[in-house]
Design an enzyme around this catalytic site. Structure first.
Site, PDB file in Angstrom:
ATOM      1  NE  ARG A   1     -15.557  12.850   2.041  1.00 56.01           N
ATOM      2  CZ  ARG A   1     -15.062  11.762   1.459  1.00 56.01           C
ATOM      3  NH1 ARG A   1     -14.579  10.803   2.208  1.00 56.01           N
ATOM      4  NH2 ARG A   1     -15.081  11.642   0.154  1.00 56.01           N
TER       5      ARG A   1
ATOM      6  CB  VAL B   1      11.082   8.138   6.482  1.00 57.31           C
ATOM      7  CG1 VAL B   1      11.952   7.205   7.320  1.00 57.31           C
ATOM      8  CG2 VAL B   1      10.606   7.428   5.220  1.00 57.31           C
TER       9      VAL B   1
ATOM     10  CG  ASP C   1       4.077   3.630  10.585  1.00 63.20           C
ATOM     11  OD1 ASP C   1       3.554   4.384   9.749  1.00 63.20           O
ATOM     12  OD2 ASP C   1       4.983   4.006  11.358  1.00 63.20           O
TER      13      ASP C   1
ATOM     14  CE  LYS D   1       6.781   6.042   9.772  1.00 65.17           C
ATOM     15  NZ  LYS D   1       6.514   6.111  11.207  1.00 65.17           N
TER      16      LYS D   1
HETATM   17  N1  HSE Z   1       2.036   6.270  13.550  1.00 66.33           N
HETATM   18  C1  HSE Z   1       3.298   6.785  13.192  1.00 66.33           C
HETATM   19  C2  HSE Z   1       4.252   6.624  14.376  1.00 66.33           C
HETATM   20  C3  HSE Z   1       3.171   8.231  12.807  1.00 66.33           C
HETATM   21  O1  HSE Z   1       3.786   6.350  15.482  1.00 66.33           O
HETATM   22  O2  HSE Z   1       5.448   6.723  14.187  1.00 66.33           O
HETATM   23  C4  HSE Z   1       4.372   8.789  12.118  1.00 66.33           C
HETATM   24  O3  HSE Z   1       4.627   8.160  10.906  1.00 66.33           O
END
Ligand code: HSE
Length: 438
Positions: free
Chosen positions: A45, A132, A201, A205
């Site tokens: 985009r 991951v 995040d 993972k």
């Molecule tokens: N935002 C994530 C980090 C990016 O800082 O590890 C990689 O998954």
């Protein structure tokens, strides 16, 4: 042999990096894959005339479904991130019989079970190495390299942004918000950076690591998640005085009662290699019954490291195009009919050691009250440190390290300590892990 055609969804940090790696390393990648790999169609985009390297001759559209539905595309590479429309695009790609490579940890953590079931039914591969620990080939290491072992536990620094913030706070005394802004500018942080600092995040993972380590379904909602936003400069300093570093750790462990899945700030002895993993670097420490401990280290975020993992997946999928679907490496490391429902423990059932920091009025008998409560809850103190009150203040800081105890018991002790008349404010609790191989 005819080239493999890639449809690339997203040309941001990771998408741009992937196009660039595929173009600049095309010859060596083709020697490894056995075929040329070319991006023929991409979706992005608001790109304007600003095309990333490697996309000069690529047909670029704003309609991601046009890429997924392009009959000439063999592998769809999803690098948009987030839940929607990534989920619909991946499901459509599978429905169309295309293989998928994705770096989208949220997608795999939340919808991986249905995505893999659909892929299995269609005989296609969904590869997710980049989801991951960025560029570290950790999925491959666990799924293939450690397949002889029973894995006992995994502890990982799996969010680069969080590790970058904690490192800069410790080494340079920098302000949290200031370091976060730098991580965003460097392309490390998630679109919503609270995902990084609040541990979401890392939880995405960790739940993926747990599934491939223990052969359980993906269960993101069962990960206990605590971020780093409440870590103070004071705790970083006291931890250091006690011989520890504070790291934002993801831990998953197989115990006799079930599986632990937890993400929280953790004190680790500074002599451990993993305690010295700094900046945006990630590291994953795995304890396996036959290998013993092994440590995997590398860049956990950024365009090139993440693209390195994405392209490795593209090569893997290319090599497997001619393999009978039943003989491919299973998505979650265990054969689909061998995934079992081992119980996931609630945080109250987890056993760990603790760092406690509290402010107490500096007068006789206060320490005795605290240690009485600790004793009544069967908690053993490992070390205790009292700081003199700062001039002009009437409270002194007390820091304690305890031995391992069930979280529920520690909750009771903290509740009772906070009720003491001579304790001011809340007790700060940070979990402690020795990460020893014993
Ligand atoms: N935002 C994530 C980090 C990016 O800082 O590890 C990689 O998954």
């Amino acid at each position: 042999m005819k080239p493999v055609n890639i449809g690339l969804l997203g040309l941001g940090t990771v998408g741009g990096g992937t196009a660039s790696v595929l173009a600049s390393n095309a010859a060596v990648i083709a020697r490894r894959a056995g075929r040329q790999i070319q991006v023929i169609h991409a979706a992005a985009r608001g790109l304007g005339s600003d095309r990333p390297e490697g996309t000069e001759n690529v047909d670029i559209t704003e309609d991601a479904f046009a890429v997924v539905n392009n009959p000439d595309v063999d592998i769809v590479v999803e690098l948009i991130g987030g839940d929607s429309p990534a989920r619909e695009l991946v499901m459509q790609a599978i429905e169309n019989g295309k293989h998928v490579v994705t770096a989208n940890k949220a997608l795999i953590a939340k919808y991986g079970n249905e995505i893999f079931a659909a892929a299995q039914a269609k005989g296609v591969v969904v590869a997710f190495e980049a989801a991951v620990a960025g560029g570290i080939p950790i999925i491959k290491a666990i799924r293939e390299g450690l397949s002889a072992n029973r894995i006992q536990w995994i502890a990982g620094i799996i969010n680069g942004t969080g590790n970058f913030i904690l490192t800069e706070m410790r080494d340079k005394g920098r302000d949290f918000a200031d370091v976060l802004a730098e991580a965003q500018a460097l392309g490390y942080a998630e679109a919503d950076p609270t995902f990084d600092v609040e541990g979401i995040d890392a939880a995405h993972k960790l739940c993926i690591l747990s599934s491939i380590a223990f052969g359980v379904p993906l269960q993101f909602d069962k990960v206990y998640t605590e971020g780093i936003s409440k870590i103070s400069q004071e705790d970083v300093t006291y931890a250091s005085e006690l011989g520890y570093r504070i790291k934002h750790l993801g831990m998953t462990k197989s115990t006799k009662n079930g599986i632990e899945m937890r993400v929280h700030p953790t004190l680790i002895p500074e002599k451990r290699l993993i305690a010295n993993v700094d900046g945006v670097m990630n590291a994953v420490l795995i304890m396996a019954d036959r290998l013993g401990p092994s440590l995997y280290y590398g860049a956990g975020a950024g365009a090139n490291p993440t693209a390195s993992a994405v392209v490795a997946d593209i090569v893997d999928v290319t090599r497997s195009l001619t393999t009978d679907p039943d003989n491919r490496v299973p998505h979650l490391a265990f054969q689909p009919d061998q995934i079992n429902d081992t119980r996931i423990l609630a945080m109250e059932e987890v056993e760990t050691a603790y760092y406690l920091r509290l402010n107490a009025v500096d007068k006789p008998g206060v320490m005795a009250d605290i240690t009485r409560i600790i004793g009544e809850n069967n908690i053993s103190i490992e070390a205790i440190l009292q700081k003199e009150p700062v001039e002009g203040e009437s409270t002194a800081t007390i820091i304690m390290l305890t031995q391992r105890i069930r979280e529920s018991q520690m909750n009771q002790a903290i509740e009772a300590i906070e009720k003491l008349e001579n304790i001011s404010g809340k007790v700060t609790r940070i979990r402690v892990e020795s990460l020893s191989s014993k």
